[in-house]
Scaffold this motif. Structure first.
Motif, PDB file in Angstrom:
ATOM      1  N   LEU A  23       0.800  -1.205   0.132  1.00 17.66           N
ATOM      2  CA  LEU A  23      -0.186   0.076  -0.055  1.00 17.66           C
ATOM      3  C   LEU A  23       0.866   1.064   0.019  1.00 17.66           C
ATOM      4  O   LEU A  23       0.676   2.067  -0.886  1.00 17.66           O
ATOM      5  N   GLY A  24       2.057   1.153   0.653  1.00 19.69           N
ATOM      6  CA  GLY A  24       2.803   2.378   0.803  1.00 19.69           C
ATOM      7  C   GLY A  24       3.580   2.575  -0.507  1.00 19.69           C
ATOM      8  O   GLY A  24       3.578   3.882  -1.021  1.00 19.69           O
ATOM      9  N   LEU A  25       3.842   1.674  -1.157  1.00 22.49           N
ATOM     10  CA  LEU A  25       4.705   1.548  -2.408  1.00 22.49           C
ATOM     11  C   LEU A  25       3.487   2.079  -3.365  1.00 22.49           C
ATOM     12  O   LEU A  25       3.948   2.969  -4.255  1.00 22.49           O
ATOM     13  N   VAL A  26       2.346   1.761  -3.596  1.00 25.84           N
ATOM     14  CA  VAL A  26       1.348   2.098  -4.403  1.00 25.84           C
ATOM     15  C   VAL A  26       1.105   3.835  -4.128  1.00 25.84           C
ATOM     16  O   VAL A  26       0.876   4.200  -5.287  1.00 25.84           O
ATOM     17  N   LEU A  27       0.863   4.016  -2.792  1.00 33.56           N
ATOM     18  CA  LEU A  27       0.791   5.355  -2.546  1.00 33.56           C
ATOM     19  C   LEU A  27       1.906   6.275  -2.990  1.00 33.56           C
ATOM     20  O   LEU A  27       1.656   7.436  -3.598  1.00 33.56           O
ATOM     21  N   GLY A  28       3.093   5.793  -2.860  1.00 36.74           N
ATOM     22  CA  GLY A  28       4.326   6.251  -3.507  1.00 36.74           C
ATOM     23  C   GLY A  28       4.227   6.831  -4.815  1.00 36.74           C
ATOM     24  O   GLY A  28       4.709   7.646  -5.499  1.00 36.74           O
ATOM     25  N   TRP A  29       3.729   5.702  -5.723  1.00 33.55           N
ATOM     26  CA  TRP A  29       3.706   5.927  -7.074  1.00 33.55           C
ATOM     27  C   TRP A  29       2.957   6.679  -7.523  1.00 33.55           C
ATOM     28  O   TRP A  29       3.159   7.559  -8.579  1.00 33.55           O
ATOM     29  N   PHE A  30       1.586   6.834  -7.097  1.00 31.31           N
ATOM     30  CA  PHE A  30       0.627   7.908  -7.558  1.00 31.31           C
ATOM     31  C   PHE A  30       0.569   8.790  -6.643  1.00 31.31           C
ATOM     32  O   PHE A  30      -0.477   9.919  -6.958  1.00 31.31           O
ATOM     33  N   ALA A  31       1.309   9.323  -5.766  1.00 31.37           N
ATOM     34  CA  ALA A  31       1.286  10.409  -4.702  1.00 31.37           C
ATOM     35  C   ALA A  31       1.271  11.794  -5.276  1.00 31.37           C
ATOM     36  O   ALA A  31       0.493  12.409  -5.250  1.00 31.37           O
ATOM     37  N   ALA A  32       2.237  11.847  -6.399  1.00 31.16           N
ATOM     38  CA  ALA A  32       2.218  13.496  -7.158  1.00 31.16           C
ATOM     39  C   ALA A  32       1.364  13.675  -7.962  1.00 31.16           C
ATOM     40  O   ALA A  32       0.487  14.551  -7.786  1.00 31.16           O
ATOM     41  N   PRO A  33       0.698  12.625  -8.909  1.00 30.32           N
ATOM     42  CA  PRO A  33      -0.391  13.067  -9.677  1.00 30.32           C
ATOM     43  C   PRO A  33      -1.817  13.196  -8.608  1.00 30.32           C
ATOM     44  O   PRO A  33      -2.731  13.856  -9.245  1.00 30.32           O
ATOM     45  N   LEU A  34      -1.972  12.236  -7.744  1.00 34.23           N
ATOM     46  CA  LEU A  34      -3.191  12.340  -7.026  1.00 34.23           C
ATOM     47  C   LEU A  34      -3.138  13.527  -6.309  1.00 34.23           C
ATOM     48  O   LEU A  34      -4.325  14.479  -6.244  1.00 34.23           O
ATOM     49  N   ALA A  35      -1.986  14.133  -5.750  1.00 33.42           N
ATOM     50  CA  ALA A  35      -1.899  15.457  -4.964  1.00 33.42           C
ATOM     51  C   ALA A  35      -2.162  16.351  -5.882  1.00 33.42           C
ATOM     52  O   ALA A  35      -2.977  17.458  -5.634  1.00 33.42           O
ATOM     53  N   GLY A  36      -1.615  16.337  -7.159  1.00 32.89           N
ATOM     54  CA  GLY A  36      -2.030  17.244  -8.177  1.00 32.89           C
ATOM     55  C   GLY A  36      -3.460  17.595  -8.576  1.00 32.89           C
ATOM     56  O   GLY A  36      -4.016  18.574  -8.831  1.00 32.89           O
ATOM     57  N   GLY A  37      -4.170  16.210  -8.571  1.00 35.49           N
ATOM     58  CA  GLY A  37      -5.464  16.261  -8.878  1.00 35.49           C
ATOM     59  C   GLY A  37      -6.476  16.877  -7.795  1.00 35.49           C
ATOM     60  O   GLY A  37      -7.140  17.592  -7.906  1.00 35.49           O
ATOM     61  N   ILE A  38      -6.063  16.555  -6.435  1.00 27.78           N
ATOM     62  CA  ILE A  38      -6.762  17.091  -5.263  1.00 27.78           C
ATOM     63  C   ILE A  38      -6.389  18.499  -5.552  1.00 27.78           C
ATOM     64  O   ILE A  38      -7.360  19.329  -5.147  1.00 27.78           O
ATOM     65  N   ALA A  39      -5.200  18.993  -5.721  1.00 33.75           N
ATOM     66  CA  ALA A  39      -4.927  20.439  -5.610  1.00 33.75           C
ATOM     67  C   ALA A  39      -5.563  21.150  -6.608  1.00 33.75           C
ATOM     68  O   ALA A  39      -6.274  22.475  -6.424  1.00 33.75           O
ATOM     69  N   GLY A  40      -6.070  20.704  -7.814  1.00 37.82           N
ATOM     70  CA  GLY A  40      -6.664  21.242  -8.971  1.00 37.82           C
ATOM     71  C   GLY A  40      -8.338  21.250  -8.509  1.00 37.82           C
ATOM     72  O   GLY A  40      -8.769  22.503  -8.723  1.00 37.82           O
ATOM     73  N   LEU A  41      -8.860  20.266  -7.870  1.00 32.63           N
ATOM     74  CA  LEU A  41     -10.012  20.385  -7.239  1.00 32.63           C
ATOM     75  C   LEU A  41     -10.184  21.623  -6.280  1.00 32.63           C
ATOM     76  O   LEU A  41     -11.345  22.283  -6.463  1.00 32.63           O
ATOM     77  N   ILE A  42      -9.376  21.661  -5.361  1.00 30.81           N
ATOM     78  CA  ILE A  42      -9.337  22.786  -4.292  1.00 30.81           C
ATOM     79  C   ILE A  42      -9.317  24.155  -4.965  1.00 30.81           C
ATOM     80  O   ILE A  42      -9.816  24.998  -4.681  1.00 30.81           O
TER      81      ILE A  42
END
Length: 235
Positions: A23-42
């Motif tokens: 789970l940690g590795l999966v979150l690490g792989w997608f962390a940047a694009p996921l954070a970018g997507g959330i930032a865009g919504l906010i």
């Protein structure tokens, strides 16, 4: 004396630890694009974008994999360690059983038990009169192996509570219960997540001739056979 031991699967701590690491590795792989997507919504709202999201979005993949993968490794090791340390163990013989978990050991005589069955993560043992003898943690023990161990030694196994039809929903203040019974049931509901306090509440209820269980965060209760007989004689 022949006994049968039931323990949690040896591979379970490793599997849980690896799952947390993955789970940690999966979150690490997608962390940047996921954070970018959330930032865009906010950013599309009047709310300010948290700086943490901006920071995570700017991190390169090796960094996010290293940080979150490392956290997954530490978390996985902790989960595996706790799973081993808190694992219940059950030893069954013809005349008694023993249950061990952490520092607590329980010895139960076969003559004290009139029925045994699985209730979610617990092994429930009822007295011959239907009262609760013990509710033992069996969360990581194979249900099939627990059943086989008990039936193999002649214990009275049931697929469900033989007194299932006697349970009724308890509501604080409901007629039909004494003040002491309401107080004990209230305490049983409040302490349902504290193992030690829950056991004490169950013992207090047993002294009153009651058996309680939790369903959907609500208390269901029934009276033991002897308690029902005594109530009938008083009427």
């Amino acid at each position: 004396m022949t006994t049968t031991e039931v323990r949690q699967p040896p591979a379970l701590p490793l599997v849980l630890g690896l799952a947390v690491l993955a789970l940690g590795l999966v979150l690490g792989w997608f962390a940047a694009p996921l954070a970018g997507g959330i930032a865009g919504l906010i950013d599309a709202t009047p709310l300010p974008v948290p700086r943490l999201l901006t920071l995570i979005e700017s991190l390169p993949l090796p960094w996010t994999l290293g940080i979150l993968g490392g956290l997954g490794l530490v978390g996985g090791g902790f989960i595996a360690f706790m799973t081993v340390g808190e694992a219940p163990q059950l030893t069954v013989a013809d005349d008694h059983l023993e249950h061990r978990q952490e520092e607590r050991e329980v010895w139960i005589e076969r003559s004290d038990v009139g029925a045994a069955f699985r209730d979610k993560e617990y092994l429930v043992l009822l007295r011959p009169d239907g009262g609760l003898r013990a509710r033992l943690d069996a969360d990581t023990l194979s249900a099939a192996r627990v059943r086989e161990a008990l039936t193999g030694h002649g214990w009275p196994w049931r697929d469900a509570d033989p007194h299932e039809q006697l349970f009724e929903r308890w509501v604080d203040g409901r007629p039909g219960f004494t003040a002491a019974e309401h107080e004990a049931l209230r305490r049983r509901l409040e302490e349902r997540k504290d193992a030690v306090a829950r056991r004490q509440a169950d013992e207090d209820l047993a002294a009153l001739g009651l058996v309680a269980r939790v369903r959907d965060d609500r208390i269901q209760v029934r009276r033991t056979v002897s308690a029902e007989g005594a109530r009938g004689a008083d009427r």
